[in-house]
Every structure is written in C-alpha cells, then in structure tokens.
Design an enzyme around this catalytic site. Structure first.
Site, PDB file in Angstrom:
ATOM      1  N   LYS A  53       0.841  -1.201   0.000  1.00 49.53           N
ATOM      2  CA  LYS A  53       0.000   0.000   0.000  1.00 49.53           C
ATOM      3  C   LYS A  53       0.873   1.247   0.000  1.00 49.53           C
ATOM      4  O   LYS A  53       0.635   2.191  -0.768  1.00 49.53           O
ATOM      5  CB  LYS A  53      -0.937   0.007   1.221  1.00 49.53           C
ATOM      6  CG  LYS A  53      -2.110  -0.949   1.052  1.00 49.53           C
ATOM      7  CD  LYS A  53      -2.890  -1.173   2.338  1.00 49.53           C
ATOM      8  CE  LYS A  53      -3.942  -2.257   2.106  1.00 49.53           C
ATOM      9  NZ  LYS A  53      -4.616  -2.706   3.330  1.00 49.53           N
ATOM     10  N   GLN A  97      -5.043  -1.378   9.476  1.00 45.30           N
ATOM     11  CA  GLN A  97      -4.974  -2.717   8.875  1.00 45.30           C
ATOM     12  C   GLN A  97      -5.623  -3.754   9.800  1.00 45.30           C
ATOM     13  O   GLN A  97      -5.296  -3.839  10.980  1.00 45.30           O
ATOM     14  CB  GLN A  97      -3.493  -3.074   8.613  1.00 45.30           C
ATOM     15  CG  GLN A  97      -3.286  -4.405   7.917  1.00 45.30           C
ATOM     16  CD  GLN A  97      -3.839  -4.420   6.498  1.00 45.30           C
ATOM     17  OE1 GLN A  97      -3.639  -3.491   5.723  1.00 45.30           O
ATOM     18  NE2 GLN A  97      -4.574  -5.478   6.160  1.00 45.30           N
ATOM     19  N   ASP A 120     -11.328   2.889   3.763  1.00 47.64           N
ATOM     20  CA  ASP A 120     -11.749   1.482   3.659  1.00 47.64           C
ATOM     21  C   ASP A 120     -13.260   1.388   3.434  1.00 47.64           C
ATOM     22  O   ASP A 120     -13.767   0.350   3.033  1.00 47.64           O
ATOM     23  CB  ASP A 120     -11.395   0.732   4.956  1.00 47.64           C
ATOM     24  CG  ASP A 120     -10.186  -0.188   4.781  1.00 47.64           C
ATOM     25  OD1 ASP A 120      -9.873  -0.534   3.628  1.00 47.64           O
ATOM     26  OD2 ASP A 120      -9.579  -0.551   5.805  1.00 47.64           O
TER      27      ASP A 120
END
Ligand code: NAD
Length: 291
Positions: A53, A97, A120
């Site tokens: 990422k 995460q 997200d």
C-alpha cells in the site's frame, strides 16, 4: 468457447495511471493527498499488504504516512492515534490494517475514524450512505470487483446477480453496488439451500467466501460474468515438497469453459483492491478540500 479472462492487473494499472495524472494536477495547486496506514503487531500477511500500500501510494504521487505499533498496543492508545490522524489536516485517508490483536475491538476502532477519511469504507456512516444511494467512500474490494464487471459490460440493468458471501467487507457492499446498477440481486451464504442451483441463475456471479474452489463449473450459467474474490492458499505438491499456490473460490478451469468472462486468481480482483484504496484517498482529499 473459453471465457474471456478479465485482466485485473492491467485494469488496476490503468486506474493508477489515471489517478497519478489527477494527483499531479492537484499537486500543482499545492494539494498532496495523504494516506495514513496503521499496522498493529507483526502479522506477516498484513506486513506485506502495508508495504504494498505504501509503495503504491508513493508511486501515484501521494504522501504515505505509516504508523507501526507493537502487538501489545492498548485499544485506548490506538484510539488516541486515530483521533490525532482525524485532526491532522495533512491526512486525507486513514486505514487501520485488519485483523487487530485480540485486546482491541476492531468495530470500535472503525467507528472512531472520521467517516470523511474512512478510505476502507467500513464506517457505518459510509455503509449507510452506500445502502441509501448517497455518495460516500465505497469499500475497496467490491468497488474493484464492480470496475471489473464494468470492464466487460456497462449496462447491467435487469441482470441476475448472485453474490456468494455476506461479509461487511465484500459480500454486502458488493450486493449494494449491483443493486445500484439495477441488477436483481441474490445474496447467498453458508446457510443457503442448494447453492449450486442459486448460482446457476446468475448472469453475474461474485464469489467471496474463502473456500478453495467451492464454486464448480456446472454451477456457472453459460456466458456469465464470474468475479472470484477468494484468495486461498492450498498445498501444491506438484511444485515441490511444502510448496503452496493461490486459488480462488471458483474452480477456474471448469468455470472458464462455461463463463463469458472470468477473473483469474491471482491477477483478478486482488490488484484492484489497492488501486481502489488510492482512488478513495483521492476522492477523500478532493471532498475534504472542497474540490
Ligand atoms: P468472511 O469470512 O468474512 O465471509 C465469508 C462469507 O462466506 C460469509 O458470509 C459466509 O456466510 C459465506 N460462506 C462461508 N462458507 C460458505 C459456504 N460453504 N457456502 C456459501 N457461503 C459460505 O470473508 P470475506 O472477508 O468476505 O472474504 C472472502 C474471501 O475473499 C476470502 O478468501 C478473502 O481472502 C478474500 N478477500 C479478497 C480480497 C482481495 O483483495 N481480493 C479482499 C478481501 C477478501
């Protein structure tokens, strides 16, 4: 006739190029979108995701901010970091995460993220906006899956769509996106009766289960668009002792003989997820900065 293979790698690459051009134009006006990624603990797969990422964020010209915290971090400390990132004007997107260590309630952390920075798309505000057809941040994997469907066909109105899996991360938002495109949507799950028969209805079949090759070739309607979200590591003794390989939730070789178009694993949905994370970060930056 064998199905067309949907090349997620190439489509993700082209999306990143479009994003990079937009980021460059924004930078010319002094705006550099920033993505903060928070990793708690040492989970090996998470470390790889976070590294990828960060690398891709920088490659499109955005700012990558990484926070690595020890595995024994308390929930209160993580919530404090989220609050700091919420208040930091240089941060447009925040990604914590998952999975998180057992002492931390992931849902509480998700709900602490400013919905405008929730790249997200897991915050209940963004889930609710998606469900009610309002603009918002859409979860990356279903967003990427939708882009792959639309690379095959743009007018989806009236098509039968079957989504296997009902997670908040993939299955449910995927069903919402298909509904927005006026598909007739069925969500199947572990308690669905006669899953094979349900799948045979599908003009668009999305498998997001996490069971290697659950979906067999004779479950596929002739000509269907098949999107395989599953990523499963299975033993590959043919490649040598102790070797493994990745397979999806769909038995690929069987399915491609009947499908019209199908995503491979790897190289299908996987590469789209991070590209859509970057798209969300750019969207958040533009929305926050009044563009
Ligand atoms: P999850 O475990 O949260 O949900 C799985 C869903 O499958 C559940 O809703 C369950 O009801 C359903 N299910 C389980 N067994 C079933 C069965 N036998 N028949 C029918 N339905 C069944 O998983 P998730 O987070 O939604 O992920 C699903 C898969 O997608 C996993 O393989 C995961 O690794 C993969 N994934 C890939 C990406 C990507 O970037 N490509 C992103 C997220 C998840």
């Amino acid at each position: 006739m064998a199905a067309r293979i949907i090349d997620g790698k190439a489509i993700a690459q082209s999306l990143r190029e479009t994003l990079a051009a937009e980021v460059e134009a924004l930078s010319g006006r002094g705006i550099v979108p920033g993505l903060a990624v928070v990793l708690v603990g040492e989970d090996a797969a998470s470390q790889v995701y976070v590294r990828n990422k960060a690398a891709q964020t920088k490659a499109v010209g955005m700012r990558s901010i990484e926070h690595r915290l020890p595995a024994d971090t308390s929930e209160a400390d993580l919530l404090r970091l989220v609050a700091t990132l919420n208040a930091d004007d240089a941060v447009d997107g925040i990604l914590v995460q998952l999975p998180l260590p057992a002492q931390i309630d992931a849902q509480r952390v998700i709900e602490a993220i400013d919905p405008e920075k929730d790249v997200d798309g897991f915050h209940p505000v963004n889930a609710g906006r998606l469900a009610t057809g309002l603009p918002g941040l859409v979860p990356c994997t279903p967003q990427g899956s939708m882009r792959l469907v639309e690379s095959v066909r743009t007018d989806l109105a009236g098509l039968e769509a079957v989504v296997v899996g009902r997670s908040n991360i993939v299955g449910k938002p995927m069903a919402q996106l298909l509904l927005q495109r006026s598909c007739t949507v069925t969500i199947a799950h572990s308690r669905t009766r006669d899953l094979a028969e349900v799948c045979r209805r599908a003009d668009i079949l999305v498998a997001a289960v996490g069971r290697p090759e659950l979906v067999r070739g004779d479950w596929i309607r002739e000509g269907a668009i098949v999107i395989d979200v599953g990523i499963n590591r299975v033993p590959a003794p043919e490649a040598g002792e102790g070797k493994t390989r990745l397979v999806g939730d769909v038995a690929f070789e069987e399915a491609r003989a009947r499908a019209g178009a199908i995503t491979p694993v790897p190289g299908g949905v996987g590469p789209m997820t991070i590209a859509c994370l970057l798209a969300n970060t750019l969207q958040a930056a533009k929305a926050r900065r009044g563009n």
